[in-house]
Scaffold this motif. Structure first.
Motif, PDB file in Angstrom:
ATOM      1  N   ASP A 160     -11.875 -49.922 -15.146  1.00 11.44           N
ATOM      2  CA  ASP A 160     -13.223 -50.010 -15.692  1.00 11.44           C
ATOM      3  C   ASP A 160     -13.809 -51.415 -15.570  1.00 11.44           C
ATOM      4  O   ASP A 160     -14.882 -51.695 -16.094  1.00 11.44           O
ATOM      5  N   ASP A 188     -21.430 -38.977  -8.084  1.00  9.89           N
ATOM      6  CA  ASP A 188     -20.730 -39.731  -9.126  1.00  9.89           C
ATOM      7  C   ASP A 188     -21.387 -39.515 -10.487  1.00  9.89           C
ATOM      8  O   ASP A 188     -20.704 -39.397 -11.512  1.00  9.89           O
ATOM      9  N   TRP A 189     -22.716 -39.489 -10.511  1.00 16.81           N
ATOM     10  CA  TRP A 189     -23.460 -39.288 -11.761  1.00 16.81           C
ATOM     11  C   TRP A 189     -23.133 -37.920 -12.361  1.00 16.81           C
ATOM     12  O   TRP A 189     -22.876 -37.786 -13.570  1.00 16.81           O
ATOM     13  N   ARG A 241     -14.349 -44.165 -10.699  1.00 20.45           N
ATOM     14  CA  ARG A 241     -15.744 -43.995 -11.106  1.00 20.45           C
ATOM     15  C   ARG A 241     -16.732 -44.386 -10.014  1.00 20.45           C
ATOM     16  O   ARG A 241     -17.891 -43.989 -10.043  1.00 20.45           O
ATOM     17  N   SER A 296      -9.537 -36.838  -5.107  1.00 17.10           N
ATOM     18  CA  SER A 296      -9.246 -36.711  -6.542  1.00 17.10           C
ATOM     19  C   SER A 296      -8.237 -35.617  -6.849  1.00 17.10           C
ATOM     20  O   SER A 296      -7.750 -35.517  -7.978  1.00 17.10           O
ATOM     21  N   ARG A 354     -19.524 -32.832  -8.459  1.00 17.25           N
ATOM     22  CA  ARG A 354     -19.635 -33.165  -7.043  1.00 17.25           C
ATOM     23  C   ARG A 354     -19.804 -31.924  -6.169  1.00 17.25           C
ATOM     24  O   ARG A 354     -20.405 -31.982  -5.100  1.00 17.25           O
ATOM     25  N   PHE A 406     -20.445 -36.138 -11.676  1.00 20.77           N
ATOM     26  CA  PHE A 406     -19.017 -36.084 -11.970  1.00 20.77           C
ATOM     27  C   PHE A 406     -18.716 -36.652 -13.350  1.00 20.77           C
ATOM     28  O   PHE A 406     -17.800 -36.180 -14.041  1.00 20.77           O
ATOM     29  N   GLU A 407     -19.477 -37.655 -13.779  1.00 17.33           N
ATOM     30  CA  GLU A 407     -19.278 -38.229 -15.106  1.00 17.33           C
ATOM     31  C   GLU A 407     -19.667 -37.254 -16.209  1.00 17.33           C
ATOM     32  O   GLU A 407     -19.245 -37.403 -17.352  1.00 17.33           O
ATOM     33  N   ARG A 408     -20.463 -36.244 -15.847  1.00 17.74           N
ATOM     34  CA  ARG A 408     -20.947 -35.281 -16.828  1.00 17.74           C
ATOM     35  C   ARG A 408     -20.204 -33.950 -16.793  1.00 17.74           C
ATOM     36  O   ARG A 408     -20.132 -33.254 -17.808  1.00 17.74           O
ATOM     37  N   THR A 409     -19.666 -33.619 -15.639  1.00 15.87           N
ATOM     38  CA  THR A 409     -18.879 -32.383 -15.515  1.00 15.87           C
ATOM     39  C   THR A 409     -17.901 -32.535 -14.352  1.00 15.87           C
ATOM     40  O   THR A 409     -18.268 -33.063 -13.296  1.00 15.87           O
ATOM     41  N   ARG A 432     -24.171 -41.231  -4.828  1.00 15.97           N
ATOM     42  CA  ARG A 432     -24.522 -41.697  -6.174  1.00 15.97           C
ATOM     43  C   ARG A 432     -24.750 -40.531  -7.130  1.00 15.97           C
ATOM     44  O   ARG A 432     -24.313 -40.539  -8.273  1.00 15.97           O
TER      45      ARG A 432
END
Length: 555
Positions: free
Chosen positions: A26, A400-401, A156, A461, A410, A403-406, A397
């Protein structure tokens, strides 16, 4: 020191090195990672210049060597893709165990030389041989690059970094049209009867774009090798015998060595291997005699295409069978993972359509609108490069956005890249307006490009750090043996059999539009991936351990 002590020493050293040079997942990404990524982008740009320049030279090659559109599709697709895919497996294994920077530099030198050699081809066989060499050399690039990027950037930002790397595909493809057209037309104007060494314009273009790669290969050698897996908290010690796995892999995937590889695993493995060989040989033989005659069309048999493709599919069957017996954890997370297969086949369908559309756009524009190569190279190549770059960056982008939510975020981007180009390609290859042709060709590039970063990051991943090179090579099997080896060839095959006004590009138009039947298959795979991928990511380590993985055991 015992073997076990040696392994713990390497692991301790890897941990110490990781703490010294890499940030926590991070933390802010160091500037050197972005610099190294820039160099890799240049490599990928040259990769696709050398690969895609064939498009702008296609009509001249067709006239000089007396070949048809089916051969052009075969040359661009199958002849390149089979060897790119097959050698990508052992080279992907080598990328998982050896110095990735060094491997990429060697491969870059090889494909650059073979691109230049293409310029001295006097017939189709010589040009095919050179393209095979280009395919083998380029097989080193992406397994090494994907693995390096995954060790330079945290999870991330991985889709973004892979998307930036992948932008080289679109810059290279666009630049190839621009400089290929300029060199070809300029050379032919300066030397109407052939220039030095008897080279004509299309031959000079191959030489001109091939040689600079030798200088870039020297630059690549200056990059520092990152600690494998350290950024994910799973530093992996160096393999003391990196080439052993590479040569073992050659025995599993390069015919006829595959028979020896199967024999080493026992009588049952040999019987399975020979059964697979008989099946794919029979299928190739059947297709070699396939001739379609219908209203306005006579599609001839093309033996080279199906023979090579049969060899390729048999080789992959041999390798997958061997992987199951030799490395069950890697098999379990790749070939044995429905999530992994659904993702790569879904994206392979994007490649199936987009490779055909991008390759045949320049030959189509030349024939349909009767414009010279330099002009179409500029008006088609430059917008395509910019559009592809924007598409892959924005897609990465957004991936990634999401992917951070679910966890399945992707996959939605891959679906977008599969569906939205369909009406755009249809208009591109049917319009009577030259401006509309240029605009929609670029728009198609932008939309299809949006899926690449998301697909690449998803495939990475779903596996452990030590498996990334092999996972990348497997990912590219779908984009090459399915997308590249079939899409352009089938479009060219149908075009070659079209009995209408082929000189106006109507055959190419029909060929490209006809292959869109594959879209529903790709969509079904990706809908399944929405459900499968989150579960596979959550259970990845447990499934690897169940299959016998020991690299995760603390020292």
């Amino acid at each position: 020191m015992t073997g076990g002590d040696h392994g713990r020493g390497n692991l301790s050293e890897a941990n110490d090195a990781a703490d010294a040079v890499l940030p926590a997942a991070d933390a802010k990404v160091p500037a050197y990672s972005w610099y190294a990524l820039f160099v890799l982008v240049l490599v990928y740009v040259l990769n696709f210049i050398d690969r895609q320049i064939l498009s702008i030279l296609a009509n001249d090659i067709k006239a000089d060597l007396g070949v048809d559109d089916a051969y052009l599709g075969f040359l661009y697709g199958t002849a390149f893709a089979i060897f790119y895919a097959l050698f990508g497996i052992p080279l992907g294994k080598l990328a998982d165990s050896w110095k990735r920077v060094r491997l990429m530099s060697i491969g870059l030198s090889l494909w650059s030389v073979m691109t230049a050699v293409s310029g001295f081809a006097k017939n189709g066989a010589m040009l095919t041989g050179a393209r095979i060499g280009v395919g083998i050399g380029e097989a080193t690039a992406s397994p090494s690059a994907y693995s390096l990027i995954s060790d330079w950037f945290p999870a991330r930002l991985r889709a973004t970094a892979l998307a930036i790397y992948s932008s080289g595909l679109y810059f290279g493809g666009g630049i190839s049209l621009l400089i290929g057209g300029l060199i070809k037309d300029g050379w032919n104007e300066a030397y109407p009867g052939g220039g030095p060494f008897g080279l004509v314009g299309w031959q000079a273009a191959f030489v001109a774009v091939g040689l600079p790669g030798l200088f870039l290969a020297a630059w690549v050698l200056t990059l520092r090798e990152p600690v494998r897996g350290a950024i994910d908290g799973m530093p992996t010690p160096e393999d003391p015998k990196p080439f052993r796995g590479f040569f073992d892999e050659l025995l599993q995937i390069i015919p006829p060595l595959t028979v020896l590889g199967a024999l080493r695993r026992g009588p049952a493995a040999l019987a399975l291997n020979l059964g697979g060989a008989a099946f794919f040989a029979g299928l190739a033989l059947l297709m070699n005699h396939f001739v379609y005659a219908g209203p306005g069309m006579i599609i001839p048999a093309v033996s080279d295409q199906w023979t090579l493709l049969g060899i390729g599919y048999y080789a992959v069957f041999s390798w997958a069978s061997a992987l199951w017996s030799r490395d069950k954890p890697t098999f379990r997370l790749t070939w044995g993972s429905p999530a992994f297969l659904a993702t790569i086949l879904g994206y392979g369908t994007v490649s199936f359509v987009s490779y055909a559309g991008s390759f045949f756009s320049a030959p189509y524009g030349e024939r349909r609108f009767d414009i010279d190569a330099a002009e179409i190279g500029f008006l088609l190549g430059a917008p395509a490069a910019v559009a592809g770059f924007l598409g892959v960056i924005l897609g990465g982008r957004i991936a990634d956005w999401l992917f951070e939510r679910t966890p399945a975020g992707r996959i939605y981007v891959i679906i977008f890249g599969l569906l939205t180009p369909v009406p755009v390609y249809w208009i591109t290859f049917t319009t009577d307006s030259q401006p509309v042709f240029y605009i929609f060709a670029a728009l198609g590039n932008l939309l299809a490009a949006s899926a690449l970063g998301a697909a690449a990051a998803t495939s990475q991943s779903l596996v452990l750090p030590r498996m990334r090179g092999v996972a990348t090579a497997t990912f590219f099997l779908a984009t090459t043996l399915y997308g590249l080896a079939l899409g352009p060839f089938l479009a060219g095959w149908i075009s070659a059999g079209y009995q209408g006004a082929a000189e106006q590009g109507q055959g190419i138009s029909l060929g490209v539009r006809s292959i869109m039947w594959a879209i529903p298959f790709g969509l079904a795979c990706l809908i399944a991936a929405i459900r499968l991928v989150p579960r596979a990511m959550a259970t990845m380590v447990a499934r690897a351990k169940d299959a016998g993985e020991d690299s995760l055991t603390p020292a």
